[in-house]
Structure formats: C-alpha cells, structure tokens
Design an enzyme around this catalytic site. Structure first.
Site, PDB file in Angstrom:
ATOM      1  N   TYR A 182      36.390  33.244  63.570  1.00 16.61           N
ATOM      2  CA  TYR A 182      37.077  32.516  62.490  1.00 16.61           C
ATOM      3  C   TYR A 182      36.068  32.119  61.405  1.00 16.61           C
ATOM      4  CZ  TYR A 182      39.498  28.431  60.384  1.00 16.61           C
ATOM      5  OH  TYR A 182      40.055  27.506  59.532  1.00 16.61           O
TER       6      TYR A 182
ATOM      7  N   GLY B  72      52.250  31.915  54.655  1.00 20.04           N
ATOM      8  CA  GLY B  72      51.905  31.081  55.810  1.00 20.04           C
ATOM      9  C   GLY B  72      52.399  29.664  55.617  1.00 20.04           C
TER      10      GLY B  72
ATOM     11  N   LEU C 188      49.268  23.066  57.191  1.00 21.93           N
ATOM     12  CA  LEU C 188      49.036  22.733  55.775  1.00 21.93           C
ATOM     13  C   LEU C 188      50.217  23.176  54.914  1.00 21.93           C
ATOM     14  CD1 LEU C 188      47.244  21.822  53.387  1.00 21.93           C
ATOM     15  CD2 LEU C 188      46.110  24.064  53.483  1.00 21.93           C
TER      16      LEU C 188
ATOM     17  N   ASP D   7      56.707  33.068  55.547  1.00 26.82           N
ATOM     18  CA  ASP D   7      55.993  32.974  56.812  1.00 26.82           C
ATOM     19  C   ASP D   7      56.352  34.222  57.612  1.00 26.82           C
ATOM     20  OD1 ASP D   7      54.543  30.474  58.356  1.00 26.82           O
ATOM     21  OD2 ASP D   7      55.443  31.925  59.749  1.00 26.82           O
TER      22      ASP D   7
ATOM     23  N   LYS E 167      35.777  33.392  57.570  1.00 28.70           N
ATOM     24  CA  LYS E 167      35.856  32.469  56.425  1.00 28.70           C
ATOM     25  C   LYS E 167      34.626  32.631  55.522  1.00 28.70           C
ATOM     26  CE  LYS E 167      39.822  30.335  56.994  1.00 28.70           C
ATOM     27  NZ  LYS E 167      40.920  30.580  56.041  1.00 28.70           N
TER      28      LYS E 167
ATOM     29  N   GLY F 129      52.962  26.859  58.542  1.00 28.36           N
ATOM     30  CA  GLY F 129      51.862  26.255  59.295  1.00 28.36           C
ATOM     31  C   GLY F 129      51.650  24.797  58.929  1.00 28.36           C
TER      32      GLY F 129
HETATM   33  C1  AKB Z   1      39.898  24.667  63.403  1.00 30.09           C
HETATM   34  O1  AKB Z   1      39.654  23.739  64.195  1.00 30.09           O
HETATM   35  O2  AKB Z   1      39.757  25.874  63.691  1.00 30.09           O
HETATM   36  C2  AKB Z   1      40.376  24.322  62.019  1.00 30.09           C
HETATM   37  C3  AKB Z   1      39.244  24.232  61.047  1.00 30.09           C
HETATM   38  C4  AKB Z   1      38.258  23.151  61.149  1.00 30.09           C
HETATM   39  O3  AKB Z   1      39.152  25.050  60.178  1.00 30.09           O
HETATM   40  N1  AKB Z   1      41.099  23.085  62.053  1.00 30.09           N
END
Ligand code: AKB
Length: 317
Positions: free
Chosen positions: A142, A8, A13, A34, A146, A11
């Site tokens: 998301y 990745g 980062l 990528d 995580k 992206g």
């Molecule tokens: C997002 O906004 O989804 C990311 C994060 C805070 O992980 N930048």
C-alpha cells in the site's frame, strides 16, 4: 459549471466527502460511484452508478457523457488488506490511478483529487513531527503504491499540466461508516465497541502512537485544497496534513472519561509491524503555509462528538 465524479464513494472518506461536495456544489453536480452496488443506499441525495476504476473504457464513457470537470479518485486497497494479496493491491492502487490520470489528460479535466497516506513513510523516517520531505522507505505494498502514485501525480502535472492535488492522510476516524482494511482501523472500531459491548480487543499495543485525523477535518482539508488557487499548490506529490497523535491507551482513557466501565485488552497481530514502521506524528507546515490548513479536532473533542452522535447512527451501519 462544475460536474464532479467521486470514484470509491461508498468507502469511509467517500461517504462523507460526497455529502460535503453535494452541499457545496449542489446534488445535481455530483455523481457518486462505487464498484459495489450495495453502496447505492448511501446516496439517495445524488446520482449513483456502479463503476470499477479498473474498467478504463467505462470511466472514460462516464466522463464524456456527463461532461465531468473534477474527479475525486478514492478507491484503494489499504495497508492491512494489501499485505494479504500484494499483487491485487498494486494492480488496484496503481492501475486505477493511472487510468484516472490518463483520462484527465485526454479529456482535459479541470482538477483531480487523489489521497496519499502516511504509509509512504517507513522505518528509517524520523518518527516525531515527520517533515514533508523526510526520507521514505515504505514497507507495505500500500505504502509503495502511494509513494509511486505521488510521483505519477507530480509527473502528470509537470509533463501534461494535469491539475492533480493530493493529501497524505493519517488514520481517518469517523462514525458515519466503518473503516475497511487499514492499520489505523482500531481507532474507528473502538468507539463502536464502546457503545455496543463496553469492551474491546485492540490489535495494536497500548503504547503505539500514530497520526490520526477526525473525518470532518479530512473533508475540510480536501475541500480547502481543491478550492485553493493552483498557484498556491507548491507540492505536487502530496501534502503532509496533521490532525492529532495518540496511542490505543490514550484513546481508551478518553472513552473511559465518558464510559468508566469500558474495558480494553491488547492482542497485537501482524498490523503491529506496519504501525511500528509509520511516523508517530506529522509536521504539516507546508500545507499550513501554502493554503492555510489547520485541523480543528483534538482527541477529547473528537471523542465527545463521536460518543454523542454514534448511538443514533449505529443501527444504519
Ligand atoms: C491504513 O491504515 O492503511 C490507512 C492509512 C493510514 O492510510 N488508514
């Protein structure tokens, strides 16, 4: 000898971290990958290969052929994009990480880096100076991926001794690439619009405080964490790291101190609800105590740097 694979790398980062890894370890030691072939143009200083982390066999072959010792696995679908197709986000974020962890175990890799996020926190988490071990009840796919990923990292460390290290990044702000699909993206886009249009419509309300970090600090934190002796890494889920905290109104005022005619309108959308569920600021005492973390950039310093450097970059983006 270290041999580093960045997954990745194209992206936000990855673009800057890969350069820093090449500066530190030498360009020959770094392979940028990528899933998009178009990312190749960013990496004229090191090897580049197209690679999809969901293709475990292809990742495994590359690890063995190039005798990789460290993997930086950055590929993910972020908070706002994730809500549009939750199953795809879960598949990408979870299966991708599990492939990397399994391959690290099978190939006895030396170290892995994987970024987590402040998105692991949720509406019941204390909002101000959120502690490392605060309650976590993420509301986005998301954030859920995580949080699960953090526990998988800890599991692989405890069960198999895989030396995987992680940071809970806040919103990352840089000028060398655009952000993609996050709730904090407004704080990147606002600088671009200040230079291009002198006006900006923000998708969050003006008083929404979120934790943020300048990209140089994010790269520095990653390099520092990965260089620290394993014995000093006491958190094996993911470390809170703090940079700064501001609202859209404050970043707009900071830009206006350089460009007085810059105008901002506010038109909150679905991302407001995500932002409202996240902390406003982060306590990073564990990272400070364990491996000496300290951010360098505050809002005025970041704004001055970005507004000085972005104009000569904007045409390459
Ligand atoms: C997002 O906004 O989804 C990311 C994060 C805070 O992980 N930048």
């Amino acid at each position: 000898m270290n041999k580093l694979l960045v997954i990745g790398a194209g992206g936000q980062l990855g673009t800057e971290l890969t350069q820093s890894l090449a500066n530190t370890y030498g360009s020959e030691a770094v392979i940028a990958t990528d899933f998009q072939e178009s990312a190749r143009s960013k990496f004229n200083y090191c090897r580049f290969k197209t690679l999809n982390v969901l293709d475990k066999e292809a990742v495994g072959k590359l690890l063995q052929k190039d005798q990789i010792t460290q993997v930086y696995h950055l590929a993910a679908i972020l908070s706002a994009t994730g809500e549009k197709d939750p199953m795809q986000a879960w598949d990408m974020n979870m299966r991708g990480l599990l492939h990397v962890l399994e391959l690290a175990r099978e190939n006895k890799l030396e170290k892995i880096f994987w970024p987590s996020s402040i998105a692991v926190f949720g509406p019941n988490t204390p909002k101000q100076k959120t502690p490392q071990d605060a309650l976590k009840n993420p509301t986005t796919v998301y954030g859920i991926s995580k949080l699960a990923g953090e526990h998988w990292c800890e599991y692989y460390f405890n069960t198999y001794g895989v030396d995987v290290r992680s940071l809970r990044f806040p919103g990352l702000i840089g000028y060398k690439s655009l952000a993609g699909g996050g709730t904090t993206d407004y704080a990147v886009d606002i600088y671009h619009q200040a230079i291009r249009e002198q006006s900006f419509t923000c998708f969050l309300q003006e008083d929404t405080y979120l934790p943020m970090m300048y990209m140089d600090d994010a790269v520095q934190a990653t390099m520092q964490l990965m260089a620290a002796p394993a014995s000093s890494i006491r958190v094996r889920t993911s470390y809170n790291v703090s940079g700064m905290s501001f609202s859209p109104r404050e970043i707009a005022e900071s830009i206006q101190s350089h460009h007085p005619n810059f105008q901002v309108q506010y038109a909150p959308d679905f991302r407001q609800q995500i932002a409202d569920s996240w902390p406003s600021s982060i306590n990073d005492d564990c990272a400070r105590n364990d491996w000496g973390w300290k951010a360098e950039f505050d809002l005025p310093k970041m704004t001055t740097e970005i507004l000085t450097k972005l104009p000569s970059y904007i045409h390459n983006l």
